[in-house]
Scaffold this active site. Structure first.
Site, PDB file in Angstrom:
ATOM      1  N   THR A  60      18.706  69.283 -66.801  1.00 56.02           N
ATOM      2  CA  THR A  60      20.150  69.389 -66.568  1.00 56.02           C
ATOM      3  C   THR A  60      20.458  70.117 -65.268  1.00 56.02           C
ATOM      4  OG1 THR A  60      20.229  71.450 -67.812  1.00 56.02           O
ATOM      5  CG2 THR A  60      20.670  69.417 -69.019  1.00 56.02           C
ATOM      6  N   HIS A  61      19.451  70.490 -64.535  1.00 60.67           N
ATOM      7  CA  HIS A  61      19.672  71.226 -63.287  1.00 60.67           C
ATOM      8  C   HIS A  61      18.852  70.615 -62.165  1.00 60.67           C
ATOM      9  CE1 HIS A  61      15.854  72.992 -64.568  1.00 60.67           C
ATOM     10  NE2 HIS A  61      15.683  73.335 -63.298  1.00 60.67           N
ATOM     11  N   PHE A  62      19.236  70.932 -60.942  1.00 59.68           N
ATOM     12  CA  PHE A  62      18.435  70.562 -59.787  1.00 59.68           C
ATOM     13  C   PHE A  62      18.673  71.583 -58.685  1.00 59.68           C
ATOM     14  CE2 PHE A  62      22.470  68.557 -59.010  1.00 59.68           C
ATOM     15  CZ  PHE A  62      22.645  68.581 -57.637  1.00 59.68           C
TER      16      PHE A  62
END
Length: 143
Positions: free
Chosen positions: A75-77
């Site tokens: 869900t992150h980058f």
């Protein structure tokens, strides 16, 4: 509950359940729901599937999906400006995700899609398509 403690407990629970070959898909699905993910009914979760524990509440999977082994859903980058970004990952109904695929960045995968094995998904995928490759591309429309 403190956010750091919640993340730690989520990591421990998911590691024990998701990597255990004796746990069924139903047990994996239950553990994910307990940790905060939204998982639809009759969804198969294969062994060693990784759901991002940093923001597991941002992951939703529809009904009648099939997520095979070694799939990672993040869900992150980390952006080019050296900042972490979080977003929602939404997987529609009747979606098949092939082995060793990576879903990262905030993306939405439409209903009735097939994501081929080893695919890296970084952009939205529309409904009723076969998509695969690195980076992910739509190969064919499905009827």
């Amino acid at each position: 509950m403190n956010n750091k403690i919640r993340i730690l407990l989520t990591k421990i629970l998911l590691h024990l359940v998701m990597n255990n070959p004796f746990c069924t898909s139903r047990i994996r699905r239950f553990a994910l729901v307990v940790c905060g993910a939204k998982i639809g009914r009759d969804t198969f979760i294969g062994q060693n599937v990784y759901f991002d524990p940093l923001a597991i509440q941002n992951i939703s999977v529809g009904e009648h999906c099939y997520i095979t082994q070694n799939v990672s859903i993040l869900t992150h980058f980390y952006g080019a400006d050296r900042k972490f970004y979080f977003g929602k990952v939404e997987i529609g109904d009747n979606v098949f995700i092939g082995m060793n695929s990576l879903i990262c960045k905030p993306v939405k995968i439409g209903n009735n899609c097939i994501v081929g094995g080893g695919t890296i998904v970084t952009h939205d995928i529309s409904e009723n398509v076969l998509a695969c490759g690195v980076p992910c591309r739509v190969i064919k429309k499905l009827n």
